[in-house]
Structure formats: structure tokens, C-alpha cells
Design an enzyme around this catalytic site. Structure first.
Site, short mmCIF file in Angstrom:
data_model
loop_
_atom_site.label_atom_id
_atom_site.label_comp_id
_atom_site.label_asym_id
_atom_site.label_seq_id
_atom_site.Cartn_x
_atom_site.Cartn_y
_atom_site.Cartn_z
N SER A 80 3.27 0.99 10.47
CA SER A 80 3.42 0.49 9.10
C SER A 80 2.75 1.35 8.04
O SER A 80 2.90 1.08 6.85
CB SER A 80 2.89 -0.94 9.00
OG SER A 80 3.85 -1.86 9.49
N LYS A 83 4.77 2.60 5.15
CA LYS A 83 4.97 1.91 3.86
C LYS A 83 4.23 2.59 2.72
O LYS A 83 4.54 2.35 1.54
CB LYS A 83 4.56 0.45 4.00
CG LYS A 83 5.53 -0.33 4.90
CD LYS A 83 4.98 -1.66 5.35
CE LYS A 83 5.99 -2.32 6.30
NZ LYS A 83 5.37 -3.15 7.32
N SER A 145 2.14 -6.31 4.50
CA SER A 145 2.84 -5.37 5.36
C SER A 145 4.22 -5.89 5.76
O SER A 145 4.68 -5.73 6.89
CB SER A 145 2.02 -5.05 6.62
OG SER A 145 2.49 -3.86 7.22
N LYS A 247 -3.94 1.64 4.25
CA LYS A 247 -2.91 0.90 4.95
C LYS A 247 -3.15 0.89 6.45
O LYS A 247 -3.60 1.89 7.02
CB LYS A 247 -1.53 1.52 4.68
CG LYS A 247 -0.36 0.71 5.20
CD LYS A 247 -0.13 -0.53 4.37
CE LYS A 247 0.97 -1.42 4.97
NZ LYS A 247 0.50 -2.13 6.19
#
Length: 404
Positions: A80, A83, A145, A247
Site C-alpha cells: 500500500s 498509494k 489505506s 505510509k
């Protein structure tokens, strides 16, 4: 043009002096270095390498210099953390006027089915076939997320995930991510969807630098969509007040990943830990790397942009000299206490002949620590010099011939 011998420079505590037999110029002085401590002559201890991760690094934000790392250019799955690239593309397209934060983004059935609550991945909670402002949908992607939000945003910005992935790869190339290839906006495992720890650090640096508002969403600790409130999965936001991003990521094949950034005083560091063993372990490892970097390294601005570092003679021009400097601030990361050991050199051509354009590259300045170059930048003309009149050009041609 023939090169002259290097002009050697000593970066002293009081400032930076540039000199040669022909010209001397005083460069802007950096902040005075602190008094030397007993520990300054000791070697820096090794970075606390994460024991179970696939790749990791510590980067100085100001300079982009990698302070420590392992397997930093080895291909890994970004999970993720992908992103962050999605956020960068959205911010860039917004800056170009192609989308707006108030755009109504539809949570399509496809986005909901492939990334919503019915899947094994993280989701935002926006209702299927309902629209929400782009900025809210993006926060659902960043904080929670949400894979569903990432798909919906990609469809809104580019029409499809495939078209959006092309934008991701184009922007990645522009940022300088040399070993990354994206095929989706969310990071679920897919063939050919890879990056490196180094590339991810460059991406984080670019997002902070280019789009600070978009970056600020990463420090939001929780976000609510309808009746659902979900926390940010970056545990460091609760453990270290200097951390403001970036993140997390996790899949069964990628492991637990975390790209973190913290600012203490005027210094910011970025860490990347890929393929760790648990949510807590990635936070512990990232915290240790941040603490090590802040303890043992510091950043300095050595030269300010567009300030004269030297004056160089010009032949056949309407002016007899040109000032040279750097177009962008020249920064360097050094071990704490080693500032006084920096040495710099300038490479400039033996002869400069008009015309010279403002901003034209004329040479290079390099900064070394213990014989290793740690920073360099082009030396450019700080003003233009047009050709002189006919008789001046003729006279200088004679003088140049005589000086051979």
C-alpha cells in the site's frame, strides 16, 4: 574549452573561501559549527539494521543523500505504499488544473467490489454508487489505506486503473524513480508491480517537497466515513511527535512495510523498511533508524542560490568578467562534528568567450569529506555577457593569441 587546474577551497568554521592565483571570492558563510566534542573523533556506529526486513534505508530529506541502507536498489513489492504514488499523481494533476479538490468522485461498483469491505484488503467505507468530494476520498485512501478509494480516484482522474497506471509511471520517471513500475493505484500484488526502497524514499521526498498539503494528510491519525472510524496504521504517529508520515503497507507476499518521515528542528529524515515481520516490528525498526540518523548526522547549506562564489574573466564581451554561482542551494549531509573537514574544489574553463547566457553552465563545484565527494553542483553564470564591439573583439583576439 581547455580546463585549468582545480581551485582548492577549505570550508572553515567561519565560512567558505574560494581562491586561486587569479581570483578570490568570499562565499556566503554557513551557520557557525558548534565546538568540537570528544566524540567527534570517534567512528559513527553502524545503523541499527532491521534484522528481518528485505530492504531498508535512511535518507536525508534536504540533500537526498542515503545515510545508510541495505538492498536499496533490489526490486520489492510496495504494497500500500503504492498509494503515495497515487497521491502524488492526484496532486500533480490538480496543480495542472485537470481535477479539483471539490470534484465529486463516484465510488463505482467496480471499485467497491475490488477494494471494498467485502475484500481481504483495507477499505475506506464510502458507499457504492455514491459520490464524495475528491479531497475526502483521498483522505480515505491515505489515512484508512482504502483500496476502494484508490480505485475510485484512479477512475476519476484517468478513466481507468490502466490509464492511471500510465500516469503513475510517467510521474515516477520524472521524479527519478529508475527501477519502479506500477500497474495499479492501490498496491495489491500484481505481476510487474515493483519498486525499490531507494525509489520509495525519492517518492516520499518529492511528495513532501512538491505537494505539502497532500503530504499533510498522512499525519491524520484517524478518519471517519459514515459510521466507520478507522485509525491510521502508522504507529509512529502515536509514539513520536516528530513523525508526520508517510505510509504503511502490507500483503502476505510483501510483508509489513513502512515509509516514515520525521522533522526535528530544521532537519528531516525519511526511512523505508520493506518486508518486516509485523506491524509493531516495522514501527520499532523505523523508529530506531530515525533516532540513529538524527543523532549522528546533520545537514548544512554550503552555498546559497544565485550568490557570487567567484568572478571569472571574459574575453570579447561587453563586460570583462562574469560572476559564477549555483542556481540551487548546495546542501550536504555530514556526520556530526565533521563539518570542518569538508573541502571543496571548483572546475572552471581556462578561457570564457562572450556571448554567455545567464544561467549557462560554466563549471562544477565539488565538496568532499575525507577524499570522498559528498555533494556537487553546476557553476552557472549569474548574469549574461553580450559580445563586445568589433574593435574590442579584435583586440581581445590578439591578446588571447599572445597569451597562448
Amino acid at each position: 574549452m581547455r580546463s585549468r587546474s582545480l581551485w582548492f577551497v577549505t570550508l572553515a568554521t567561519a565560512g567558505i573561501v574560494l581562491g586561486s592565483a587569479l581570483a578570490t571570492a568570499q562565499a556566503p558563510a554557513p551557520a557557525p559549527a558548534r565546538p568540537a566534542a570528544l566524540s567527534d573523533n570517534l567512528p559513527i556506529p553502524d545503523a541499527p539494521a532491521p534484522a528481518t526486513s528485505k530492504a531498508w534505508l535512511v535518507m536525508d530529506y534536504a540533500t537526498g543523500q542515503v545515510l545508510a541502507g541495505e538492498n536499496i536498489d533490489t526490486p520489492v513489492e510496495p504494497a500500500s505504499i503504492t498509494k503515495v504514488m497515487t497521491s502524488y499523481v492526484i496532486a500533480a494533476e490538480m496543480a495542472a488544473g485537470k481535477v479539483k479538490p471539490t470534484d465529486q468522485v463516484m465510488m463505482t461498483e467496480r471499485a467497491w467490489r475490488e477494494g471494498g469491505a467485502g475484500t481481504d484488503g483495507s477499505y475506506s467505507g464510502f458507499e457504492v454508487n455514491q459520490a464524495a468530494p475528491l479531497v475526502e476520498m483521498e483522505k480515505g485512501m491515505v489515512v484508512q489505506s482504502g483500496n476502494d478509494a484508490a480505485i475510485a480516484l484512479a477512475e476519476h482522474v484517468a478513466g481507468s486503473e490502466q490509464a492511471f497506471a500510465q500516469l503513475m509511471n510517467a510521474y515516477a520517471k520524472k521524479i527519478g524513480m529508475k527501477a519502479s513500475h506500477f500497474v495499479n493505484p492501490h498496491g495489491l500484488t500484481a505481476e510487474g508491480h515493483v519498486t525499490t526502497a531507494h525509489d520509495l524514499a525519492l517518492l516520499g521526498r518529492a511528495l513532501i517537497r512538491d505537494f505539502p498539503e497532500a503530504y499533510s494528510y498522512n499525519k491524520i491519525k484517524e478518519f471517519t466515513v459514515g459510521p466507520i472510524t478507522q485509525p491510521n496504521r502508522n504507529l509512529l504517529l502515536w509514539r513520536d511527535p516528530s513523525v508526520d508520515g508517510i505510509k504503511t503497507g502490507h500483503t502476505s507476499s510483501a510483508g509489513y512495510c513502512l515509509m516514515a518521515s520525521a522533522k526535528r528542528g530544521d532537519q528531516r529524515l525519511i526511512t523505508v523498511v520493506m518486508g518486516d515481520t509485523s506491524e509493531n516490528q516495522r514501527a520499532v525498526d523505523s523508529q530506531a533508524l530515525l533516532n540513529w540518523g538524527f543523532r549522528f548526522y546533520e545537514s548544512h547549506q554550503l552555498y546559497a542560490a544565485n550568490k557570487s562564489l567567484a568572478t571569472q574573466k571574459v574575453w570579447k564581451g561587453d563586460a570583462d568578467s562574469v560572476q559564477v554561482g549555483v542556481a540551487q542551494p548546495l546542501l550536504v549531509s555530514t556526520p556530526r562534528g565533521k563539518y570542518e573537514r569538508l573541502k571543496a574544489s571548483m572546475e572552471l574553463p581556462k578561457s570564457l568567450v562572450a556571448p554567455i547566457a545567464k544561467g549557462q553552465k560554466l563549471g562544477t563545484v565539488k565538496v568532499a569529506l575525507d577524499g570522498k565527494v559528498v555533494a556537487e553542483a553546476p557553476l552557472v553564470a549569474l548574469q549574461g555577457v553580450e559580445e563586445g564591439g568589433f574593435f574590442k573583439r579584435l583586440w581581445h583576439a590578439l591578446l588571447m593569441w599572445w597569451a597562448e
